[in-house]
Design an enzyme around this catalytic site. Structure first.
Site, PDB file in Angstrom:
ATOM      1  N   HIS A 138      -1.430  30.641 -25.786  1.00  0.00           N
ATOM      2  CA  HIS A 138      -1.349  29.958 -24.497  1.00  0.00           C
ATOM      3  C   HIS A 138       0.103  29.790 -24.027  1.00  0.00           C
ATOM      4  O   HIS A 138       0.342  29.448 -22.859  1.00  0.00           O
ATOM      5  CB  HIS A 138      -2.019  28.580 -24.595  1.00  0.00           C
ATOM      6  CG  HIS A 138      -2.635  28.114 -23.313  1.00  0.00           C
ATOM      7  ND1 HIS A 138      -2.408  28.736 -22.105  1.00  0.00           N
ATOM      8  CD2 HIS A 138      -3.464  27.061 -23.030  1.00  0.00           C
ATOM      9  CE1 HIS A 138      -3.056  28.119 -21.149  1.00  0.00           C
ATOM     10  NE2 HIS A 138      -3.712  27.084 -21.684  1.00  0.00           N
TER      11      HIS A 138
ATOM     12  N   ASP B  71      -2.097  32.540 -19.623  1.00  0.00           N
ATOM     13  CA  ASP B  71      -2.788  31.409 -19.017  1.00  0.00           C
ATOM     14  C   ASP B  71      -4.293  31.611 -19.087  1.00  0.00           C
ATOM     15  O   ASP B  71      -4.794  32.710 -19.334  1.00  0.00           O
ATOM     16  CB  ASP B  71      -2.342  31.233 -17.559  1.00  0.00           C
ATOM     17  CG  ASP B  71      -0.872  30.837 -17.448  1.00  0.00           C
ATOM     18  OD1 ASP B  71      -0.368  30.182 -18.392  1.00  0.00           O
ATOM     19  OD2 ASP B  71      -0.238  31.198 -16.435  1.00  0.00           O
TER      20      ASP B  71
END
Length: 452
Positions: free
Chosen positions: A423, A427
């Site tokens: 992450h 995204d």
């Protein structure tokens, strides 16, 4: 004069036994006894030689040639490994026979024999750590290693030899000699054992009763400790490093496998006849992942220091479980492959993994990983990123489940898929879009042709 080859094993104990007086009693008649060339001895001299043989080792072959097997060279990123012996002392080996394997952090390196012969000595123990060029074992080079060397003495060739040989045997094995001195035929059955007296005789100590040995109860709780091989240790370190470094998050989806199963059933025989390999389910998923990586290049990227490195090529690692640990051979330039190319390369890499012949170069690199836990029946799971990559796709078992199709309930073969991603770089929007691209390409392969 003695004309025998001697290898002294305990020198300091020989001097008190071997005296000049007894050696002087040797006569000049030469004979052959137990495969060694030696002189005939008088009765007292034979006693000396019999005692002397307990401290020295006699060799009937002078000038044997020995070869020392050394640790082979490793790849640049590997400095050491652990030895696992496949052969032992006394085993016969031919040229190119695998004598041992060196287990390293990434792969197992076979150690073939460069000569034909018999292993005389192992210079390192099983499980020891070795580096490049270290001596592993000594091999006695022989011309014919298939026929074992007979240890029985040859028959005496003359009456003098016969008498001398019998005399030495009588001195060396008195117990055996006494066992042959039997008058009359041997009984066909054992003589009856006299019954034990009911009363103790004399004032001697009482006869001790036998002590019962402790027995292990059925279902006892036991433990055993086995050293973890280097490959599994390294895999554990890398997986833990991935958890500590990446901000891992997993998203899920499900895929209707009806179209892929139908395509495989209709074309598998023609595919096998033309390409020589079976059409499986991995090739559609590999091509679908390649299609999705082109659409979302950030999933194919990686973080290096404070920069993002985007790759224009696609190398997909395919996780394969082996008895020694999980390995991830790499399919290179997947964007240039079709289904047949993928299946052929997967079969070749899988064969290497089963045989333990994967090289370090076969597992280095990779920009994306696919792990198929469905072959073991896994229905759901969250894979761990294979560093230094940024994402991994997890496939699972195909199960028939009721699905709502156009307002109706139909039973369809469904598979859950999972995408674990870093992450820090990817995204949620890119990750979900990537997984939906794979879903659409697998459910309808026409998407790959039309590039929509």
């Amino acid at each position: 004069m003695l004309r025998i080859g001697l290898r002294i094993s305990r020198v300091r104990q020989i001097a008190p036994i071997c005296s000049a007086v007894h050696i002087a009693r040797a006569v000049t008649v030469t004979n052959q006894f137990r495969g060694y060339q030696c002189a005939s001895f008088s009765h007292r001299s034979i006693n000396v030689i019999t005692g002397l043989k307990r401290y020295i080792s006699l060799s009937s072959v002078l000038g044997d040639e020995f070869a020392v097997l050394k640790t082979p060279s490793f790849a640049e990123s590997i400095s050491e490994g652990d030895v696992r012996w496949d052969k032992g002392v006394g085993d016969v080996v031919q040229v190119d026979d695998v004598v041992a394997e060196i287990e390293t952090d990434k792969t197992s390196v076979p150690v073939p024999s460069s000569v034909s012969g018999v292993i005389e000595e192992l210079l390192v123990a099983d499980g020891d750590t070795v580096t490049t060029g270290m001596d592993l074992c000594r091999i006695r080079i022989t011309d014919k290693v298939d026929a074992p060397v007979s240890k029985d003495p040859p028959p005496p060739s003359s009456p003098v030899d016969m008498a001398t040989a019998e005399k030495v045997k009588e001195e060396a094995k008195p117990a055996e000699k006494s066992s042959h001195v039997v008058s009359g035929p041997s009984p066909s059955s054992m003589p009856p054992i006299p019954p034990a007296p009911t009363q103790p005789m004399g004032h001697g100590p009482p006869t001790p009763h036998p002590v019962a040995m402790p027995t292990v109860a059925a279902g006892a709780r036991e433990e055993r400790r086995v050293k973890m091989n280097r490959m599994r240790q390294r895999i554990g370190e890398r997986l833990k490093d991935a958890q500590n470094t990446n901000a891992m998050l997993t998203t899920f989806n499900e895929i209707d496998m009806s179209c892929v199963i139908d395509m495989r059933n209709r074309h598998k025989e023609a595919f096998l006849k033309k390409h020589g390999v079976k059409l499986g389910f991995m090739s559609p998923f590999v091509k679908a992942a390649c299609f999705a990586l082109h659409d979302q290049p950030v999933v194919n990227a990686v973080i290096e220091d404070n920069a993002i490195v985007y790759r224009d090529y696609i190398d997909i690692s395919c996780a394969v479980a082996t008895p020694k640990g999980l390995v991830v051979p790499v399919l290179r330039d997947v964007q240039k492959m079709n289904f047949a190319d993928i299946e052929k390369e997967l079969n070749a890499l899988a064969a290497k993994a089963r045989e333990g012949t994967l090289a370090v170069g076969d597992m280095e690199g990779g920009t994306f990983t696919i792990s198929n836990g469905g072959v073991y029946g896994s229905m759901f799971g969250t894979p761990i990123i294979n560093p230094p990559q940024s994402a991994i796709l997890g496939m699972h078992a195909t199960m028939e489940r009721p699905m709502a199709i156009n307002g109706k309930v139909e039973v369809r073969p469904m598979m859950y898929v999972a995408l674990t991603y870093d992450h820090r770089l990817i995204d949620g929007r890119e990750a979900v879009t990537f997984l939906k691209k794979i879903k659409s390409a697998v459910e309808d392969p026409m998407v790959l042709l039309t590039d929509i």
